[in-house]
Write a protein that holds these residues in place. Structure first.
Motif, short mmCIF file in Angstrom:
data_model
loop_
_atom_site.label_atom_id
_atom_site.label_comp_id
_atom_site.label_asym_id
_atom_site.label_seq_id
_atom_site.Cartn_x
_atom_site.Cartn_y
_atom_site.Cartn_z
N GLU A 33 -25.31 -39.57 47.72
CA GLU A 33 -24.26 -39.85 46.75
C GLU A 33 -22.94 -39.20 47.13
O GLU A 33 -21.96 -39.30 46.39
N ASN B 259 -18.40 -36.51 45.11
CA ASN B 259 -19.46 -37.34 44.55
C ASN B 259 -18.96 -38.76 44.32
O ASN B 259 -17.96 -38.97 43.64
N ALA B 260 -19.66 -39.70 44.89
CA ALA B 260 -19.21 -41.08 44.83
C ALA B 260 -19.30 -41.66 43.43
O ALA B 260 -18.63 -42.65 43.12
N VAL B 261 -20.11 -41.05 42.58
CA VAL B 261 -20.23 -41.55 41.21
C VAL B 261 -19.18 -40.93 40.30
O VAL B 261 -18.43 -41.60 39.62
#
Lengths: 175, 729, 332
Positions: free
Chosen positions: B429, B596-598
């Protein structure tokens, strides 16, 4: 308000306004200024002491709520001429700069190691099965568990060095 | 007697290298460490003087106006209340660093939260209750200015540079960048809230306080309360962090002194954490525009840096954002301007590395943008733009380890593994990237005095009103004296933080170690000469080691040689040299971050700082200074942000839960490398400043790494997750 | 802090009587004393309930757990049964505050934690929650931390805690003892109130009522998670958090118990999500629809607008992760 406390193994009697926090009782009434006031609201950890074996923010609890409780402050962990190994590790690793958060860091670290040894998980624990090997306690685990103690001088990585050394030795000693 | 050395010419004798004790530079443990880890180092609040009364300050709840009336009867029924004080001598805000006189005083209110009264009681609990219940009549004005941009900018001519033709350079450039960034306000948030215990004895004021620069503080408080400075003694042997926030006398000291006089008993006033945020210097927010014009190889032909900052009316301090821009990189065409907006907000002043902390941050972001634009490696781009001479003054530099730091850092960090193309490395992630930045900070030598006594028993005492705010002063002064006098460090005692002792430069501007260290050095040199005289040998033939004086084949214990103490006061002064050369410290920051990609949350995974700061006096405390600065860089890159309400200028995040300084988990293991350096043009001990360099540029290394990880360029600090997800797929 | 009368209670009966007499209960004190120091809370009588028992975790006849109101957060998060059967709760507790605070904070007290809104925390500011009728300072001011769901014109403050969010996902029940000794059970999802036009009332406790326990239902399977987005890595309140218990069976979602923290004015559970998700095959389109549903009525106030896309991203990622979809939203 009369309160009896067992502080660093000694019976101490306090007769103070019920508004007096445990922190102010130690600092202003009982001659134990080792615990520090950094924020007075549980937001920095400088006031950390150990009550009945557990680390707490002494600023956010009233002294009168602790009648009969056993309180360990930094003075009880070790004085300058007889330092505890954890305190010595802080000196060796320069786990401080100004020194103001230091007593809280050390009290917190002492109790934190007991928590880990008892198998308490932390938010960064991958496994939550109640088994923790202190000799393997990772830097991330130490950091998360010590995040309630702010050090604005930012000696964090040195603090982790000091605690890691003691944690890893501790397991070795008990094994 | 006082031995004075003026820095008119370089001192390249490097005497500390030739001395035989071998303690200088070593990672010696702090001599006061045992006190700190056992909680027995005494900070201002902890004297517990008999009869001490406690005071709590009361804030103004209007942003502009005046204190018209204090209704003392509103707290009269609170048990234990001793008095309520408000006075024309109360400080509007702390004195600026080195002010040497009182700041603006009086009962006019210029910002929300200004301390206007003091409630004193037998106990802290009663005083705190009184301070929240006291009724004040505040006459509010409606002319407050709460948004800095809404007041006309005042140009700061001393900072302005207009050289060549930047517009033409931009037009002709093969690669150019014209970017505007903003940075928010910051608070020092030293762990020890400001505290003063005032006590009067026979018309003299003794102030146990938490201060950084005592010789100025003495004059400031004397001026504020209208007494002769000779009647003031300040004691600050231990200071729980400063970072600029304790440079000048602050409101609590004057209030405590006034109340203690009236009550004829000691009065202790500590700021609450909220008051530290509201009453102590903030770092100004800034808007900064940087223009860079470069040829096809990235060599700068033009450089523009304009900055807008703010302060209260009547304050002359304008965050010196351009300080390092003046000398760091070349570029013939230059346009630099600094503007000050007047605003009704907390006073702006020095917060660790005033100027460079945010100026280098943005300059180094802009350099990263240029590197990306030009397709040149960011390290290489910087090396190509190291000028031979000061680009504005045409004077040479003193020792400058910038290129070495950049190259050493790139090698040690594994910079070659950085993907040149952003947003190309993903681990689960997390998006991972690397960034770097140059570090630079001006270096200054300030007048400083110390007394060194070599006692007849072969021990030594160093005494000065210098402070140790965590910086390591106790360690380094002990080491300098031990090295120079040939004594094991345990036989040297350093006593600090008392205005009865010789006046030092104080802790500020990173000058403390080199300045106060040089004063100790000067005194010790004279002591060495006197020992040599007694041995009838030349000073340069004298060797002092382990308490022995050695000359030729004779070795004599110092204790045998001395029939009385040798006491010398040493004084260092800046001299003509400072105008002829540019002295500064340099370095390079390297960071690896994961975003964090989210959620857009950023975590710093690794950080390396490489620094050239002249002679390192204690490798351990020097390193600690650097990691501290680097961590501050993380804070200002990622989350520190004073948030003001633009309707009334009040600070909305005034505690440590809402103003986010880094916590332990934010900080990875940090590496520091020192470049071996002796800078004999900067001080007789060849040392330079170190306390602030670690922060200068550090934030840019992190946000440049965020760009490398994500392709997102956050130009409005801090780089919180909301700004990252707004731009991220 | 105003002077108060301090009374130490030794039994639940003592506490009930103190509550009937108008005393405020103090347990861990980590929030109440914080607010008393700022004169935001000004109780005249304080009843210390730390020694009345209620500090054990016991199995219930229904196969769940009864967590005593005075069980400390630390003990709850370290309890083997909680760790085994309700990891979402342990994770949520461990995500909150610090080790020191969790050692004091109690199960009952934590449910009653008050907001972190800075206008609530500054007695010089208007705040309908602290002082009804004075207005809401946060609306036109700094509102980064405020709610985007469940707000009213009078209040936009969040419930800031973590533990309760997991309890919402688990559909726990609060056991409450009235001042007259009677006991009532209230689903935790109904415990906190929307601000409406009475933002001063955070929850459904009546005067003198005491939380005695929180009941967890029989353990359910599925993947438990607690995701917390915040400004620093630890020791920070959530910007948005998400407690999830998600189970997939035969390729279809069998359970999707979801609750959000710091998104709404109270811990946020939207029953429509469960209705929409359960029985369906996991897909990115489905999760996007769930996010649309969750956030359909969301309203930002400027500084907190980002919570809407943040919650959306967290919901979709959490569902994808729990159901085995990859980052692109396809079956992994």
């Amino acid at each position: 308000m009369k309160t009896k406390l067992i502080i660093n193994g000694q019976d101490r009697a306090l007769d103070a306004d019920p508004r007096v926090t445990l922190l102010d009782a130690l600092r202003n009434h009982l001659g134990l200024p080792g615990a520090k006031k950094g924020c007075d609201h549980g937001q920095c950890g400088a006031c950390t002491v150990i009550v009945n074996g557990r680390r707490v923010n002494s600023c956010l609890t009233l002294a009168c709520m602790h009648d009969g409780d056993a309180v360990t402050t930094i003075e009880g962990i070790g004085m300058a001429d007889d330092l505890d190994p954890l305190q010595q590790a802080f000196v060796r690793h320069d786990g401080y700069q100004c020194g103001y958060c230091t007593p809280g860091q050390i009290c917190s670290a002492r109790a934190m190691l007991d928590e880990a040894e008892a198998g308490w998980p932390s938010f960064v624990s991958e496994e939550m099965d109640g088994a923790i090997d202190l000799s393997q306690l990772s830097d991330e685990e130490i950091s998360e568990r010590m995040s309630g103690n702010i050090c604005r001088c930012s000696a964090y990585s040195n603090i982790v060095d000091a605690i890691r050394e003691i944690a890893h030795e501790k397991q070795g000693a008990s094994a | 007697m006082t031995e004075t050395r003026t820095m008119d010419r370089p001192d390249r004798r490097n005497i500390l290298d030739e001395a035989a004790q071998g303690v200088i530079g070593t990672p010696m443990d702090r001599p006061e460490g045992k006190l700190k880890v056992s909680g027995t180092a005494t900070y201002a609040h902890e004297y517990n003087l008999p009869g001490t009364a406690f005071g709590v300050l009361v804030r103004a709840t209007v942003p502009s106006g005046r204190l018209a009336h204090v209704n003392e009867t509103s707290v009269a029924d609170i048990e234990g209340i001793l008095g309520v004080y408000s006075d024309e001598r109360f400080l509007r805000n702390p004195a600026q660093g080195g002010a040497n006189e009182a700041p603006v005083q009086g009962t006019d209110i210029d910002y929300f939260g200004q301390a206007v009264a003091l409630v004193v009681a037998e106990t802290f609990e009663a005083a705190r209750d009184g301070a929240t219940r006291i009724q004040l009549r505040l006459d509010a004005d409606d002319d407050g200015v709460f948004d800095p941009a809404s007041s006309p900018p005042e140009a700061q001519p001393d900072e302005a540079v207009d050289q060549g033709d930047l517009s033409a350079a931009m037009a002709d450039a093969a690669h150019s960048i014209d970017v505007t960034y903003t940075t928010p306000g910051h608070n020092s948030a030293a762990m020890e809230p400001h505290c003063s215990v005032a006590e009067w004895q026979d018309g003299n004021l003794i102030l146990r306080g938490s201060y950084q620069m005592l010789k100025y503080n003495r004059n400031e408080i004397a001026d504020a309360i209208g007494i002769d400075p000779a009647k003031v003694r300040i004691l600050s042997p231990y200071v729980g962090g400063g970072f600029g926030s304790k440079l000048g006398i602050a409101p609590e000291a004057v209030a405590a002194a006034i109340a203690a006089k009236a009550l004829n008993r000691p009065v202790c006033v500590a700021l609450t954490r909220q008051q530290v945020f509201e009453n102590v210097m903030r770092r100004s927010e800034s808007k900064q525009r940087v223009r860079l014009a470069a040829d096809k190889d990235g060599k700068l032909s033009g450089l523009g840096h304009e900055a807008w900052v703010s302060n209260l009316p009547e304050e002359s301090f304008a965050e010196p954002v351009l300080q390092a821009t003046h000398f760091l990189y070349g570029g013939d065409s230059r346009k630099l301007d600094l503007y000050l907006h007047r605003v009704n907000r907390i006073c702006a002043g020095s917060v660790r590395a005033p100027g460079e902390a945010i100026g280098m941050q943005i300059l180094e972001n802009a350099m990263d943008e240029l590197a990306h634009e030009a397709g040149i490696d960011p390290v290489e781009l910087r090396i190509r733009n190291i000028p031979d001479m000061h680009p504005e003054k045409d004077i040479p530099y003193t020792s400058r380890k910038m290129e070495e730091a950049l190259r050493t850092g790139a090698e040690a960090f594994g910079w070659d593994k950085r993907p040149a193309k952003p947003a190309t490395r993903r681990e689960g992630e997390w998006l991972v990237g690397m960034g770097m930045a140059t570090a630079a900070r001006i270096n200054m030598l300030q007048a400083s005095e110390a007394r060194v006594t070599l006692k007849a028993d072969g021990t030594a005492i160093v005494e000065t009103d210098m402070t140790d705010i965590g910086t390591g002063t106790y360690s380094i002064l002990t080491q300098i004296a031990a090295e120079m006098l040939g004594l094991p460090s345990e036989r040297v005692t350093t006593i600090l933080g008392d205005t009865d002792l010789p006046p030092a430069a104080g802790s500020g501007g990173s000058w403390g170690a080199a300045s106060s260290g040089s004063s100790v050095f000067v005194a010790c040199e004279e002591i060495r000469e006197r020992i040599a005289e007694r041995l009838d040998c030349k000073p340069d033939e004298l060797t002092l080691k382990d308490g022995q004086a050695i000359c030729g084949n004779r070795s004599t214990p110092l204790a045998d040689l001395l029939d009385s103490d040798i006491c010398v006061e040493g004084r260092i002064e800046s001299g003509k040299l400072s105008q002829k050369v540019q002295s500064a410290t340099y370095g390079a920051h390297f960071a690896e971050v994961a975003v964090n990609a989210v959620t857009g949350e950023t975590r710093v995974r690794r950080m390396l700082g490489v620094f050239g700061c002249g002679r390192i006096l204690n490798e351990k405390t020097a390193r600690s200074q650097c990691i501290g600065g680097m961590t501050w860089g993380m804070g200002i890159a990622l989350h520190e942000d004073l948030m003001f309400d633009l309707r009334d200028g009040h600070l909305t995040n005034r505690d440590l839960a809402e103003y986010h300084v880094p916590v332990n988990l934010d900080v990875p293991q940090q590496d520091v490398i020192f470049i071996d350096e002796r800078d004999g043009e900067s001080s007789p001990i060849q040392a330079k400043g170190i306390g602030e360099l670690g922060i200068c540029g550090a934030a840019a290394a992190i946000t440049n790494a965020i760009f490398n990880a994500t392709g997102v360029r956050v130009r409005d600090y801090p780089a919180t997750l909301d700004k990252i997800i707004a731009e991220m797929a | 802090m105003r002077p108060f009368e301090y009374q130490r209670c030794d039994t639940v009966t003592d506490a009930r009587q103190a509550g009937a007499g108008g005393s405020r209960f103090i347990a861990g004190g980590t929030n109440l004393l914080d607010l008393m120091k700022l004169q935001i809370e000004t109780p005249q009588d304080l009843a210390d309930i730390n020694r009345i028992g209620l500090d054990t975790i016991d199995e219930t006849d229904e196969g769940g757990l009864r967590i005593g109101a005075l069980v400390r957060n630390s003990d709850c998060a370290a309890d083997a049964r909680i760790l085994r059967d309700y990891p979402v709760l342990a994770r949520a507790i461990l995500a909150g505050a610090s080790g020191q605070l969790r050692n004091r904070a109690t199960t009952g007290g934590n449910l009653c934690q008050r907001t972190r809104c800075s206008y609530f925390y500054d007695t010089a500011m208007p705040c309908n929650k602290r002082e009804p009728g004075t207005g809401c300072g946060a609306r036109g001011g700094q509102n980064r931390n405020m709610a985007v769901l469940g707000t009213s014109e009078h209040c936009i403050a969040t419930y800031p805690g973590d533990m309760a969010v997991a309890m919402y996902a688990l559909d726990a029940t609060v056991e409450i003892q009235a001042a007259d000794g009677g006991t009532r059970l209230l689903p935790v999802r109904q415990f906190h109130r929307l601000p409406g036009d009475t933002p001063e009332r955070d929850n459904e406790l009546d005067e003198g009522e005491l939380i005695t326990a929180v009941l967890l239902p029989k353990p359910v399977g599925g993947k438990h998670g607690y995701r917390k987005a915040r400004d620093r890595a630890s020791y920070a309140f959530a910007l948005v958090s998400l407690a999830s218990v998600v189970e997939v069976s035969d390729g279809k979602i069998a359970r999707a118990d979801l609750a959000f923290g710091s998104l709404g004015t109270r811990p946020w559970h939207d029953p429509r999500l469960e209705q929409l998700l359960v029985g369906e095959e996991p897909s990115k389109a489905l999760f996007e629809k769930a996010a649309d549903t969750l956030l359909a009525e969301a309203k930002g106030f400027g500084g907190n607008d980002f919570k809407i896309p943040l919650a959306r991203r967290m919901l979709i990622a959490t569902l994808a992760d729990a159901t085995g979809l990859n980052a692109a939203g396809e079956p992994a």
